[in-house]
Motif scaffolding. Sequence first.
Motif, PDB file in Angstrom:
ATOM      1  N   ARG A 177       0.832  -1.195   0.000  1.00 13.36           N
ATOM      2  CA  ARG A 177       0.000   0.000   0.000  1.00 13.36           C
ATOM      3  C   ARG A 177       0.871   1.251   0.000  1.00 13.36           C
ATOM      4  NH1 ARG A 177      -5.354   0.362   1.718  1.00 13.36           N
ATOM      5  NH2 ARG A 177      -5.113  -1.808   2.286  1.00 13.36           N
ATOM      6  N   LEU A 178       0.577   2.160  -0.931  1.00 13.08           N
ATOM      7  CA  LEU A 178       1.287   3.439  -1.026  1.00 13.08           C
ATOM      8  C   LEU A 178       0.325   4.540  -0.591  1.00 13.08           C
ATOM      9  CD1 LEU A 178       3.661   5.263  -2.035  1.00 13.08           C
ATOM     10  CD2 LEU A 178       2.488   5.290  -4.239  1.00 13.08           C
ATOM     11  N   THR A 179       0.750   5.365   0.365  1.00  9.56           N
ATOM     12  CA  THR A 179      -0.068   6.479   0.842  1.00  9.56           C
ATOM     13  C   THR A 179       0.699   7.778   0.630  1.00  9.56           C
ATOM     14  OG1 THR A 179      -1.110   5.089   2.516  1.00  9.56           O
ATOM     15  CG2 THR A 179      -1.284   7.472   2.816  1.00  9.56           C
ATOM     16  N   ILE A 180       0.017   8.742   0.014  1.00  8.34           N
ATOM     17  CA  ILE A 180       0.585  10.075  -0.210  1.00  8.34           C
ATOM     18  C   ILE A 180      -0.326  11.071   0.481  1.00  8.34           C
ATOM     19  CG2 ILE A 180       1.293  11.784  -1.912  1.00  8.34           C
ATOM     20  CD1 ILE A 180       1.300   9.440  -3.977  1.00  8.34           C
ATOM     21  N   GLU A 181       0.264  11.914   1.332  1.00  8.07           N
ATOM     22  CA  GLU A 181      -0.491  12.960   2.004  1.00  8.07           C
ATOM     23  C   GLU A 181       0.199  14.292   1.771  1.00  8.07           C
ATOM     24  OE1 GLU A 181      -2.417  12.207   5.961  1.00  8.07           O
ATOM     25  OE2 GLU A 181      -0.880  10.631   5.970  1.00  8.07           O
ATOM     26  N   TYR A 201      -6.433  48.543  11.961  1.00  9.46           N
ATOM     27  CA  TYR A 201      -6.999  47.204  12.117  1.00  9.46           C
ATOM     28  C   TYR A 201      -5.919  46.131  11.996  1.00  9.46           C
ATOM     29  CZ  TYR A 201      -6.670  46.808   7.048  1.00  9.46           C
ATOM     30  OH  TYR A 201      -6.203  46.767   5.763  1.00  9.46           O
ATOM     31  N   LEU A 202      -6.327  44.950  12.394  1.00  3.65           N
ATOM     32  CA  LEU A 202      -5.509  43.758  12.236  1.00  3.65           C
ATOM     33  C   LEU A 202      -6.370  42.740  11.491  1.00  3.65           C
ATOM     34  CD1 LEU A 202      -2.969  42.065  13.005  1.00  3.65           C
ATOM     35  CD2 LEU A 202      -4.255  41.308  14.983  1.00  3.65           C
ATOM     36  N   ARG A 203      -5.829  42.183  10.406  1.00  7.12           N
ATOM     37  CA  ARG A 203      -6.568  41.197   9.626  1.00  7.12           C
ATOM     38  C   ARG A 203      -5.739  39.912   9.554  1.00  7.12           C
ATOM     39  NH1 ARG A 203      -7.576  42.316   3.504  1.00  7.12           N
ATOM     40  NH2 ARG A 203      -5.552  41.329   3.302  1.00  7.12           N
ATOM     41  N   SER A 204      -6.404  38.792   9.799  1.00 12.24           N
ATOM     42  CA  SER A 204      -5.745  37.494   9.726  1.00 12.24           C
ATOM     43  C   SER A 204      -6.560  36.602   8.810  1.00 12.24           C
ATOM     44  CB  SER A 204      -5.652  36.891  11.127  1.00 12.24           C
ATOM     45  OG  SER A 204      -5.118  35.605  11.061  1.00 12.24           O
ATOM     46  N   GLU A 205      -5.897  36.023   7.829  1.00 11.36           N
ATOM     47  CA  GLU A 205      -6.570  35.105   6.913  1.00 11.36           C
ATOM     48  C   GLU A 205      -5.873  33.762   6.983  1.00 11.36           C
ATOM     49  OE1 GLU A 205      -6.601  36.812   3.034  1.00 11.36           O
ATOM     50  OE2 GLU A 205      -7.925  38.449   3.635  1.00 11.36           O
ATOM     51  N   ARG A 206      -6.676  32.703   7.027  1.00  7.84           N
ATOM     52  CA  ARG A 206      -6.122  31.356   7.093  1.00  7.84           C
ATOM     53  C   ARG A 206      -6.744  30.508   5.999  1.00  7.84           C
ATOM     54  NH1 ARG A 206      -7.320  31.124  13.272  1.00  7.84           N
ATOM     55  NH2 ARG A 206      -5.621  32.411  13.983  1.00  7.84           N
ATOM     56  N   HIS A 207      -5.933  29.640   5.463  1.00  6.35           N
ATOM     57  CA  HIS A 207      -6.392  28.690   4.453  1.00  6.35           C
ATOM     58  C   HIS A 207      -5.608  27.408   4.645  1.00  6.35           C
ATOM     59  CE1 HIS A 207      -7.563  26.968   0.619  1.00  6.35           C
ATOM     60  NE2 HIS A 207      -6.295  26.728   0.378  1.00  6.35           N
ATOM     61  N   SER A 208      -6.316  26.305   4.635  1.00  6.71           N
ATOM     62  CA  SER A 208      -5.609  25.034   4.715  1.00  6.71           C
ATOM     63  C   SER A 208      -6.114  24.132   3.600  1.00  6.71           C
ATOM     64  CB  SER A 208      -5.799  24.367   6.078  1.00  6.71           C
ATOM     65  OG  SER A 208      -7.148  24.025   6.255  1.00  6.71           O
ATOM     66  N   GLU A 209      -5.240  23.270   3.165  1.00 10.19           N
ATOM     67  CA  GLU A 209      -5.578  22.349   2.095  1.00 10.19           C
ATOM     68  C   GLU A 209      -4.919  21.017   2.391  1.00 10.19           C
ATOM     69  OE1 GLU A 209      -5.428  22.118  -2.778  1.00 10.19           O
ATOM     70  OE2 GLU A 209      -4.425  23.747  -1.742  1.00 10.19           O
ATOM     71  N   ALA A 210      -5.655  19.954   2.134  1.00  9.50           N
ATOM     72  CA  ALA A 210      -5.109  18.619   2.367  1.00  9.50           C
ATOM     73  C   ALA A 210      -5.522  17.701   1.229  1.00  9.50           C
ATOM     74  CB  ALA A 210      -5.617  18.079   3.695  1.00  9.50           C
ATOM     75  N   LEU A 211      -4.555  16.944   0.754  1.00  8.06           N
ATOM     76  CA  LEU A 211      -4.797  15.916  -0.247  1.00  8.06           C
ATOM     77  C   LEU A 211      -4.280  14.608   0.326  1.00  8.06           C
ATOM     78  CD1 LEU A 211      -3.453  17.686  -3.476  1.00  8.06           C
ATOM     79  CD2 LEU A 211      -5.831  17.538  -2.725  1.00  8.06           C
ATOM     80  N   ARG A 212      -4.989  13.542   0.053  1.00  9.48           N
ATOM     81  CA  ARG A 212      -4.534  12.231   0.522  1.00  9.48           C
ATOM     82  C   ARG A 212      -4.975  11.192  -0.489  1.00  9.48           C
ATOM     83  NH1 ARG A 212      -3.967   8.986   5.710  1.00  9.48           N
ATOM     84  NH2 ARG A 212      -4.486   6.934   4.972  1.00  9.48           N
TER      85      ARG A 212
END
Length: 145
Positions: free
Chosen positions: A74-78, A92-103
């Motif tokens: 079994r081969l797993t890629i994350e 002002y203070l602005r914070s932006e977050r983005h997350s991405e996941a591939l598996r």
Amino acid sequence: MSRRRNPFDDLEEFFERFSRQFEDQPGFDQDVFGMGGSNRMSIDLADRDEEFVVTADAPGFSKEEIDVRVTDRRLTIEANRDERSEESDEIYLRSERHSEALRRTIQLPEPVEEDGVSATYKNGVLTITLPKREPETGGKSIDIE
């Protein structure tokens, strides 16, 4: 004379219907069954005599954000990425977050030499070379008494 129906045709039709039913279910993790999903990583698997070569698309990730594991056949890629940008001024203070996941997990057709596996990553394309394990020679000889 009537022709006999192939029972394997019925079985294949059953699995196709079964697959389509799961694809329509919200929140179903299709990757567990090798069927893809919304954050799907495209993969090509090539058999090149002495080795398998897997090519996977993972654009926008750095090589440090990608984990490749081989266990048994079994081969797993994350690939996981967290982007965070902060912008600040006197008002002002602005914070932006983005997350991405591939598996992606795939079953390999034959055993591979885990110690000989290598991977390269260039221009968003991950290439993994998996040398095939030499077949076991004849097993163990048993003396007959």
